[in-house]
Design an enzyme around this catalytic site. Structure first.
Site, PDB file in Angstrom:
ATOM      1  N   ASP A  90       0.883  -1.166   0.000  1.00  0.00           N
ATOM      2  CA  ASP A  90       0.000   0.000   0.000  1.00  0.00           C
ATOM      3  C   ASP A  90       0.920   1.216   0.000  1.00  0.00           C
ATOM      4  O   ASP A  90       1.482   1.578   1.026  1.00  0.00           O
ATOM      5  CB  ASP A  90      -0.892  -0.034   1.253  1.00  0.00           C
ATOM      6  CG  ASP A  90      -1.641   1.283   1.463  1.00  0.00           C
ATOM      7  OD1 ASP A  90      -1.671   2.115   0.534  1.00  0.00           O
ATOM      8  OD2 ASP A  90      -2.195   1.461   2.562  1.00  0.00           O
ATOM      9  N   ASP A 115     -13.058   5.327   2.005  1.00  0.00           N
ATOM     10  CA  ASP A 115     -11.609   5.469   2.155  1.00  0.00           C
ATOM     11  C   ASP A 115     -11.225   6.948   2.144  1.00  0.00           C
ATOM     12  O   ASP A 115     -11.166   7.576   1.089  1.00  0.00           O
ATOM     13  CB  ASP A 115     -10.918   4.707   1.013  1.00  0.00           C
ATOM     14  CG  ASP A 115      -9.402   4.855   1.039  1.00  0.00           C
ATOM     15  OD1 ASP A 115      -8.875   5.569   1.912  1.00  0.00           O
ATOM     16  OD2 ASP A 115      -8.741   4.241   0.177  1.00  0.00           O
ATOM     17  N   GLU A 126      -7.298   0.737  -4.214  1.00  0.00           N
ATOM     18  CA  GLU A 126      -7.240   0.619  -2.758  1.00  0.00           C
ATOM     19  C   GLU A 126      -8.547   0.113  -2.130  1.00  0.00           C
ATOM     20  O   GLU A 126      -8.511  -0.787  -1.300  1.00  0.00           O
ATOM     21  CB  GLU A 126      -6.809   1.957  -2.150  1.00  0.00           C
ATOM     22  CG  GLU A 126      -5.322   2.208  -2.371  1.00  0.00           C
ATOM     23  CD  GLU A 126      -4.933   3.674  -2.255  1.00  0.00           C
ATOM     24  OE1 GLU A 126      -5.770   4.473  -1.814  1.00  0.00           O
ATOM     25  OE2 GLU A 126      -3.790   3.995  -2.607  1.00  0.00           O
ATOM     26  N   LYS A 150       2.894  11.365  -3.510  1.00  0.00           N
ATOM     27  CA  LYS A 150       1.843  10.716  -4.289  1.00  0.00           C
ATOM     28  C   LYS A 150       0.846  11.731  -4.859  1.00  0.00           C
ATOM     29  O   LYS A 150       0.184  11.460  -5.846  1.00  0.00           O
ATOM     30  CB  LYS A 150       1.127   9.730  -3.376  1.00  0.00           C
ATOM     31  CG  LYS A 150       0.265   8.706  -4.077  1.00  0.00           C
ATOM     32  CD  LYS A 150      -0.328   7.804  -3.011  1.00  0.00           C
ATOM     33  CE  LYS A 150      -1.346   6.847  -3.557  1.00  0.00           C
ATOM     34  NZ  LYS A 150      -1.957   6.119  -2.423  1.00  0.00           N
TER      35      LYS A 150
END
Lengths: 515, 172
Positions: free
Chosen positions: A8, A192, A170, A70
């Site tokens: 992850d 999420d 994810e 990211k």
């Protein structure tokens, strides 16, 4: 069976896990931390720190410490997201042929390099744990990552010699980690809310299959926004008190963000939090933030999340009463106001199982083992995922047309027939976008695909068959064929961003040091 | 076991080559009237064998064939689960289009709907359709005028007479 890591690669933190015989091990560093900050620090002596040690030095080295990389990977320099990120980071973000690069001291690093350094750090941890080398991984990305961002993530893996078997969304990975399934099928929602992004997916888990019914989200909504809100409040307080805006100074700006993050986390536990701002104000100064105040400030963000949840339910043709479970992912779901809003919206308490920070990594590892298990295994599950964004083709006058609609199951493909508009035209050019807008400007440009030269003829006589495909990783590929001559060309469409040969980059990767 | 596998393998390779000849309904094994729940069941069942995750094999020819079939399965599923696209696909299929094409399939549907409309002459049909549009918009005056024109071309067309009665311009 060869070991395949589940990684992850998060905005703020990363997790690496290994699943063997159905048992998942989350791999820790020497200090025993199972959550590794996604931070890279470039030290003046040329050495590189990654993970917790890099993160620890953020306040001392704001200009040399890369966090939240990211947010920038696979983005265009001109995008709104890059402009926003620039404002809150201490390091320098520069234009790299339309894409983004980081300038630290005299060196320029690509975002792939930063991700590669983190991946190498995680792989090394895993190798130390297993005792031999690891060559394969499944890496997760936000469902809303476009083709550019997915390609960049894959290249980062290649740079450190990791073969990325699959790029998984994810929320899908999170769903995989939960023990739903069996005979009865379950419908679950994955909520999420991480540091940088928000994703929501509606999935159905049945025997032998995990089907994503719909997915939605926002690539620029997360805990970092909450930190920014608190930091701004603090800065205003300091300005009122001292008459000087502390945000002028990049070190103070980062210090404020760090304090804000601390306050945010504490406010999940306590009703109010007292901060000492003396070091930023330059004079003795204390202030406090209470939970009600914080919750009122983040309400617009939570409302936006719920709107996106409703949209995802509608698109999956699922009514909220049909949801059998809600899975929370990401550190920001610890905020009580977020939990309350989710509980009220889905009319049920979220499932308490695996830690929200670990659930994606655990799911990725379980999926990796599932991928490697033989076709005949009874536990084998196939993952029926969808593309979160429509694939579009520019037509005329700034418009673009959807070729593959969002929420279409992947891998998939569509073919279209094109012809020439002029006599003796010997090439066609296709501009490919991802997004939900009928206008070109409202979407992300993936690239331009040029096919030709082919045999010349009068206009309308040449027939070009173009196939648009999205693979299991969500990567886009375009193939064109001249039906008369059979001449064909294949291309990935991330021609929009500068790409350097991966082999060369691998040698350039700075050496990381352990301390 | 291995004989079964060899037979399956050659079937898969054969299907992959003929993919463009196979229509979505045959591919999914569903009738044209399939309801959404059954369509999903059919897709999911096939996904268990043809999804790229399902096959772990070193056999590149077979892997490529399975992937090609799965890409077409997802295409078929995505088109058929949307009623408007399914209708257009069925119309296009009657003209030999085994894959959905937004332009050609939709125009096949228009042709089909036009043919379904009553009337044999182009002019009669044109005025009849205008009369229907006008009536739908609540413009009874224009509707009646268009309907009288349609009846000039085909005074005995039952569909025309039926609609003219509803408008009250001919006796029942």
């Amino acid at each position: 069976m060869r070991p395949v890591l589940g990684i992850d690669l998060g905005t703020s933190n990363s997790v690496v896990a290994l699943c063997q015989g159905g048992k998942v091990t989350i791999i820790a560093d020497e200090e025993g931390n199972r959550i590794h900050p996604s931070a890279v620090a470039f030290l003046p002596d040329g050495s590189v720190l990654v993970g917790a040690k890099a993160r620890a030095g953020l306040a001392q080295r704001p200009e040399q410490t890369i966090i939240s990389a990211k947010r920038l990977i696979g983005r265009r320099h001109a995008s709104r997201e890059v402009a926003q990120t620039k404002q809150r980071m201490g390091y320098r973000i520069v234009d790299d042929q339309g894409g983004v690069a980081l300038k630290i001291g005299g060196d320029v690093h690509t975002l792939e390099t930063i991700s590669a350094l983190i991946l190498r750090y995680l792989r090394d941890l895993a190798e130390n744990f297993i005792g031999h080398s690891v060559r394969h991984a499944v890496i997760t990305v936000p469902a809303y990552f476009d083709d550019n961002q997915r390609q960049a993530t894959r290249r980062a893996g290649q740079m450190v010699g990791l073969e990325v078997l699959r790029i998984v969304n994810e929320p899908t990975a999170a769903a995989f980690s939960y023990g739903y399934g069996g005979k009865r099928s379950h419908r679950i929602a994955v909520f999420d809310l991480g540091g940088g992004t928000f994703d929501v997916s509606v999935l159905e888990l049945g025997e032998g299959a995990l089907e994503v019914l719909s997915t939605g989200g926002d690539t620029f909504l997360g805990g970092d926004d909450f930190d920014g809100l608190i930091a701004n409040q603090l800065a205003q307080a300091v300005e009122q008190y001292t008459g000087r805006d502390p945000r002028q100074d990049s070190a103070a700006k980062l210090c404020l963000l760090a304090l804000a993050e601390q306050a945010k986390c504490q406010l999940s536990e306590e009703e109010s939090f007292e901060l000492d701002l003396s070091s930023i104000a330059g004079v003795p100064m204390k202030t406090s933030i209470d939970r009600a105040n914080f919750e009122a400030a983040i309400k617009p963000y939570i409302d936006r999340c719920l709107t996106l949840c409703q949209k995802a339910l509608d698109e999956g043709l699922v009514h909220v009463s049909e949801i059998d479970g809600v899975v929370l992912v990401g550190g920001s779901t610890r905020i009580p106001a977020v939990r309350r809003a989710v509980t009220r919206f889905f009319r049920r308490r979220p499932d308490e199982g695996i830690d929200a920070d670990l659930v994606v990594g655990v799911g990725a590892a379980m999926y990796a083992e599932n991928l490697e298990s033989p076709s005949t295994a009874t536990s084998k599950r196939v993952l029926l995922d969808v593309t979160p964004m429509s694939l579009r083709l520019a037509t005329v006058g700034g418009f673009c047309e959807a070729i593959i609609d969002h929420n279409s199951p992947i891998p998939t493909e569509r073919s279209r027939l094109f012809t020439t508009a002029r006599d003796h035209q010997d090439r066609v050019s296709l501009r490919i976008y991802q997004g939900e807008d009928d206008q070109e400007d409202g979407n992300t440009l993936l690239g331009e695909f040029v096919f030709g030269p082919f045999s010349k003829a009068l206009r309308g006589e040449v027939q070009i068959s173009v196939t648009f495909a999205i693979d299991s990783d969500g990567l886009v590929q375009v193939t064109a064929r001249d039906l008369a001559s059979g001449q064909a060309a294949v291309g990935c469409v991330n021609l929009g961003l500068a790409q350097e040969p991966v082999q060369q980059k691998q040698e350039d990767l700075p050496a990381a040091v352990k301390r | 076991m291995s004989e079964d596998f060899d037979r399956w393998r050659s079937q898969v390779l054969n299907t992959a080559v003929r993919l463009d000849e196979i229509d979505y309904f045959s591919l999914l094994g569903c009738p044209q009237t399939v309801v959404p729940a059954d369509l999903r069941q059919a897709f999911r069942g096939l996904a268990q064998s043809y999804h790229p995750d399902a096959l772990v094999s070193e056999d590149e020819e077979l892997t490529a064939a399975v992937e090609a079939i799965y890409r077409r399965l997802t295409e078929a599923y995505a088109v058929l689960r949307q009623p408007s696209q399914r209708q257009a696909y069925i119309a296009g299929l009657a003209q030999g289009l085994t894959r959905y094409d937004p332009e050609k399939s939709q125009s096949a549907l228009k042709d089909f709907q036009a043919k379904q409309a009553p009337g044999r002459s182009d002019s009669g049909r044109l005025h009849f359709q205008r009369a229907q549009r006008a009536a739908a918009q609540g413009d009874r005056f224009s509707a009646a005028a268009e309907m009288r024109l349609a009846l000039l071309y085909e005074p005995n067309e039952p569909g025309f007479l039926n609609f003219a009665q509803k408008l009250g311009i001919v006796a029942r």
